[in-house]
Design an enzyme around this catalytic site. Structure first.
Site, short mmCIF file in Angstrom:
data_model
loop_
_atom_site.label_atom_id
_atom_site.label_comp_id
_atom_site.label_asym_id
_atom_site.label_seq_id
_atom_site.Cartn_x
_atom_site.Cartn_y
_atom_site.Cartn_z
N ASN A 13 0.62 -0.95 0.24
CA ASN A 13 0.08 -0.13 -0.49
C ASN A 13 0.94 1.17 0.55
OD1 ASN A 13 -2.47 -0.84 -0.45
ND2 ASN A 13 -2.90 -1.55 1.98
N ASN A 14 2.59 1.23 -0.09
CA ASN A 14 3.05 1.83 -0.34
C ASN A 14 3.32 2.66 -1.79
OD1 ASN A 14 5.58 3.21 -0.73
ND2 ASN A 14 6.38 2.47 0.67
N GLN A 15 2.69 4.22 -1.87
CA GLN A 15 1.99 4.83 -2.78
C GLN A 15 3.83 4.77 -3.49
OE1 GLN A 15 -1.01 4.61 -4.11
NE2 GLN A 15 -0.63 5.45 -5.93
N HIS A 16 4.79 5.25 -2.99
CA HIS A 16 5.73 5.16 -3.95
C HIS A 16 5.56 4.43 -4.59
CE1 HIS A 16 9.47 6.88 -4.50
NE2 HIS A 16 10.76 5.85 -3.61
N ASP A 73 10.14 -8.30 -0.78
CA ASP A 73 11.44 -8.24 0.83
C ASP A 73 12.10 -8.07 0.64
OD1 ASP A 73 10.35 -8.06 3.15
OD2 ASP A 73 11.98 -9.91 3.85
N TYR A 156 18.53 3.37 5.00
CA TYR A 156 19.85 3.89 5.87
C TYR A 156 20.59 4.33 4.01
CZ TYR A 156 19.33 -0.58 8.83
OH TYR A 156 18.35 -1.69 9.81
N LYS A 177 18.58 6.57 -8.42
CA LYS A 177 18.75 5.62 -7.60
C LYS A 177 17.81 4.59 -8.13
CE LYS A 177 17.38 3.34 -2.92
NZ LYS A 177 16.16 3.72 -1.94
N HIS A 182 18.60 -2.23 -5.85
CA HIS A 182 18.05 -3.65 -5.78
C HIS A 182 16.57 -3.91 -6.21
CE1 HIS A 182 17.41 -0.84 -2.13
NE2 HIS A 182 16.47 -2.02 -1.56
P1 IMP Z 1 10.75 -3.34 3.31
O1 IMP Z 1 10.82 -4.68 2.67
O2 IMP Z 1 11.76 -2.79 0.96
O3 IMP Z 1 9.62 -2.21 3.42
O4 IMP Z 1 12.31 -3.15 3.78
C1 IMP Z 1 12.97 -3.41 4.54
C2 IMP Z 1 14.14 -2.84 5.72
O5 IMP Z 1 14.42 -2.45 4.84
C3 IMP Z 1 13.43 -0.66 5.20
O6 IMP Z 1 12.21 -0.03 6.66
C4 IMP Z 1 14.72 -0.35 5.50
O7 IMP Z 1 15.32 -0.23 6.41
C5 IMP Z 1 15.61 -1.43 4.81
N1 IMP Z 1 15.09 -0.95 3.21
C6 IMP Z 1 15.12 -1.90 2.17
N2 IMP Z 1 14.89 -0.41 1.13
C7 IMP Z 1 16.19 0.01 1.25
C8 IMP Z 1 16.09 0.92 0.43
O8 IMP Z 1 16.86 1.10 -0.81
N3 IMP Z 1 17.28 2.21 0.98
C9 IMP Z 1 17.15 2.25 2.17
N4 IMP Z 1 16.64 1.37 3.30
C10 IMP Z 1 16.80 -0.18 2.86
#
Ligand code: IMP
Length: 197
Positions: A13-16, A73, A156, A177, A182
């Site tokens: 649900n993350n719009q970005h 994830d 980070y 970016k 990733h």
């Molecule tokens: P998610 O699975 O994309 O929600 O990422 C889990 C966590 O990994 C985030 O809350 C950040 O702490 C870290 N993380 C994932 N992707 C990034 C990124 O592109 N930049 C910085 N931190 C990230």
């Protein structure tokens, strides 16, 4: 693939994130968020791997809607810390989403350490309309800096300098970016796979 748009649910649900993924998948897909399909359950990330957590969310959606769906994830893996914080990246310092505390903890762990090698990793779990599961990986390697640089991005980003660049993720424009990240790499892998179906 037929001419009509293929329906695909992205477990977010993350719009970005949704916009970022839409820009990579292009017009052939009708990308829907959890909100768009009325999925309101909170799926807890209880697994100890990116694959496991990505699967949990995608499976919950597939079981309910039987639509092709995928979930991602991600996290930061630091070589000298045996790939920590990994799946615990969002709550490394104990408070979910407190990026400042997470960065402080990591910088303290790495104080005076020479090996600053790290990588961001994304795993996407895709379940097709028949329930077949596939995984896609995206990795970007880099270095953890000694201190924060830059104000952009999230997580980070201020302390991660991708290999081949002299600036951190937080000093880059989002567009820059989003080309090398990733997440972008994993989504492109998914896109290539879907194109072949
Ligand atoms: P998610 O699975 O994309 O929600 O990422 C889990 C966590 O990994 C985030 O809350 C950040 O702490 C870290 N993380 C994932 N992707 C990034 C990124 O592109 N930049 C910085 N931190 C990230």
């Amino acid at each position: 693939m037929s001419d009509s748009k293929v329906k695909l649910v992205f477990a977010t649900n993350n719009q970005h994130k949704l916009e970022e993924v839409k820009s990579i998948l292009g017009d052939s897909f009708q990308l829907m968020s959890m909100q768009d399909i009325g999925f309101n359950d909170d799926v807890e990330e209880t697994e100890s791997t990116f694959e496991g957590n990505a699967y949990l969310k995608a499976k919950a959606i597939f079981d309910q809607f039987k639509l092709p769906c995928f979930s991602d994830d991600s996290g930061l893996e630091v070589e000298i810390l045996n790939n920590a914080p990994g799946v615990y990246s969002a709550r490394y310092a104990g408070e979910h989403g407190n990026h400042d505390k997470n960065m402080d903890k990591l910088l303290t762990e790495l104080l005076l350490k020479e090996n600053r090698n790290a990588r961001f990793r994304t795993v996407i779990c895709y379940i097709d309309g028949k329930g077949l599961t596939s995984y896609f990986n995206g990795i970007i390697t880099g270095q953890i800096t000694n201190e924060r640089h830059g104000e952009k991005g999230f997580g980070y980003d201020p302390i991660f300098k991708p290999d081949g660049f002299n600036i951190t993720f937080a000093e880059m424009d989002a567009a820059e970016k989003n080309i090398i990240s990733h997440r972008a790499i994993a989504v492109k892998e998914l896109f290539n796979y879907l194109q072949q179906q």
